[in-house]
Design a protein around this motif. Structure first.
Motif, PDB file in Angstrom:
ATOM      1  N   UNK A  76       0.837  -1.198   0.000  1.00 53.35           N
ATOM      2  CA  UNK A  76       0.000   0.000   0.000  1.00 53.35           C
ATOM      3  C   UNK A  76       0.868   1.242   0.000  1.00 53.35           C
ATOM      4  N   UNK A  77       0.454   2.202  -0.816  1.00 56.91           N
ATOM      5  CA  UNK A  77       1.166   3.475  -0.889  1.00 56.91           C
ATOM      6  C   UNK A  77       0.213   4.514  -1.439  1.00 56.91           C
ATOM      7  N   UNK A  78       0.456   5.806  -1.141  1.00 54.99           N
ATOM      8  CA  UNK A  78      -0.405   6.851  -1.692  1.00 54.99           C
ATOM      9  C   UNK A  78      -0.189   6.990  -3.178  1.00 54.99           C
ATOM     10  N   UNK A  79      -1.033   7.737  -3.868  1.00 54.32           N
ATOM     11  CA  UNK A  79      -0.866   7.905  -5.301  1.00 54.32           C
ATOM     12  C   UNK A  79       0.519   8.460  -5.613  1.00 54.32           C
ATOM     13  N   UNK A 131     -15.211  20.602 -13.113  1.00 57.53           N
ATOM     14  CA  UNK A 131     -14.713  19.336 -12.578  1.00 57.53           C
ATOM     15  C   UNK A 131     -13.630  18.782 -13.489  1.00 57.53           C
ATOM     16  N   UNK A 132     -12.597  18.197 -12.873  1.00 52.89           N
ATOM     17  CA  UNK A 132     -11.543  17.490 -13.601  1.00 52.89           C
ATOM     18  C   UNK A 132     -11.279  16.194 -12.850  1.00 52.89           C
ATOM     19  N   UNK A 133     -10.992  15.140 -13.581  1.00 54.94           N
ATOM     20  CA  UNK A 133     -10.735  13.839 -12.965  1.00 54.94           C
ATOM     21  C   UNK A 133      -9.437  13.254 -13.485  1.00 54.94           C
ATOM     22  N   UNK A 134      -8.774  12.489 -12.640  1.00 56.49           N
ATOM     23  CA  UNK A 134      -7.582  11.736 -13.015  1.00 56.49           C
ATOM     24  C   UNK A 134      -7.747  10.341 -12.453  1.00 56.49           C
ATOM     25  N   UNK A 135      -7.194   9.365 -13.159  1.00 56.19           N
ATOM     26  CA  UNK A 135      -7.239   8.003 -12.644  1.00 56.19           C
ATOM     27  C   UNK A 135      -6.037   7.232 -13.158  1.00 56.19           C
ATOM     28  N   UNK A 136      -5.609   6.285 -12.364  1.00 48.24           N
ATOM     29  CA  UNK A 136      -4.514   5.383 -12.697  1.00 48.24           C
ATOM     30  C   UNK A 136      -4.740   4.127 -11.866  1.00 48.24           C
ATOM     31  N   UNK A 137      -4.045   3.052 -12.164  1.00 44.80           N
ATOM     32  CA  UNK A 137      -4.229   1.838 -11.356  1.00 44.80           C
ATOM     33  C   UNK A 137      -3.927   2.114  -9.884  1.00 44.80           C
ATOM     34  N   UNK A 142      -7.642   7.327  -7.784  1.00 47.11           N
ATOM     35  CA  UNK A 142      -8.342   8.292  -8.625  1.00 47.11           C
ATOM     36  C   UNK A 142      -8.459   9.596  -7.859  1.00 47.11           C
ATOM     37  N   UNK A 143      -8.647  10.684  -8.608  1.00 41.27           N
ATOM     38  CA  UNK A 143      -8.747  12.018  -8.008  1.00 41.27           C
ATOM     39  C   UNK A 143      -9.815  12.808  -8.742  1.00 41.27           C
ATOM     40  N   UNK A 190     -10.735  28.622  -5.273  1.00 43.88           N
ATOM     41  CA  UNK A 190     -11.192  27.547  -4.391  1.00 43.88           C
ATOM     42  C   UNK A 190     -11.135  26.204  -5.116  1.00 43.88           C
ATOM     43  N   UNK A 191     -10.620  25.188  -4.421  1.00 43.83           N
ATOM     44  CA  UNK A 191     -10.560  23.838  -4.971  1.00 43.83           C
ATOM     45  C   UNK A 191     -11.046  22.841  -3.928  1.00 43.83           C
ATOM     46  N   UNK A 192     -11.970  21.969  -4.324  1.00 40.50           N
ATOM     47  CA  UNK A 192     -12.416  20.841  -3.505  1.00 40.50           C
ATOM     48  C   UNK A 192     -11.869  19.585  -4.170  1.00 40.50           C
ATOM     49  N   UNK A 193     -11.163  18.760  -3.409  1.00 44.23           N
ATOM     50  CA  UNK A 193     -10.499  17.586  -3.983  1.00 44.23           C
ATOM     51  C   UNK A 193     -10.912  16.334  -3.229  1.00 44.23           C
ATOM     52  N   UNK A 194     -11.166  15.253  -3.959  1.00 36.75           N
ATOM     53  CA  UNK A 194     -11.420  13.942  -3.377  1.00 36.75           C
ATOM     54  C   UNK A 194     -10.373  12.994  -3.931  1.00 36.75           C
TER      55      UNK A 194
END
Length: 163
Positions: free
Chosen positions: A56-59, A125-131, A134-135, A143-147
């Motif tokens: 386990x590791x962060x993105x 909205x903008x999205x990113x994903x990788x194995x 996701x963000x 102002x930025x809201x991030x998940x």
């Protein structure tokens, strides 16, 4: 006679212009009213994750990650369909409300998938994903809201940041 032909030509031009405006302006509205709006599309493609993923590791923040931002097209409502996907019995849909909008994730014990990201009024909205992660970012001015959602070798974990 020449004056009459001028009036007929002006009338014909104005009528042609009006017909073109009605055709190109009202046609999409009438088409959506009769056939329904276009179907909503998934914000990101499903990325399968193997259960035997590494520790386990962060993105990762390195430039080797191939995360590509995608823009979301927002539709009024999804088009009804006679074919409905059957959810997996181990899938959990979770909704997260941020200042900038709402995110819906479909989670299993070993992965997560972005179902939708709906921005609040005035936000983009903008999205990113990788194995393994996701963000989703909702931005408006400064102002930025991030998940963030990570699941690299562990159950999906969600972090929310407001800036």
């Amino acid at each position: 006679m020449r004056r009459a032909m001028t009036y007929v030509a002006a009338w014909g031009g104005a009528t042609s212009l009006a017909v073109m405006l009605v055709w190109f302006g009202a046609r999409p509205v009438l088409h959506n009213a009769v056939f329904g709006p276009p179907p909503a599309r998934s914000v990101v493609d499903h990325v399968p994750v193997s259960p035997a993923a590494g520790p386990s590791s962060p993105p990762p923040a390195s430039p080797t990650v191939r995360a590509t931002p995608k823009r979301t097209v927002r539709h009024a409502s999804p088009r009804p369909s006679s074919v409905r996907p059957t959810p997996s019995p181990h899938t959990d849909a979770r909704s997260y409300t941020l200042t900038g909008g709402q995110v819906v994730l479909s989670m299993t014990a070993t992965s997560a998938r972005l179902v939708s990201a709906t921005p609040a009024a005035g936000y983009e909205v903008r999205t990113w994903h990788a194995p393994g992660w996701l963000r989703v970012d909702f931005t408006k001015d400064a102002h930025t809201s991030t998940l963030f959602c990570t699941w690299n070798g562990h159950a999906p974990a969600v972090q929310v940041q407001e800036q």
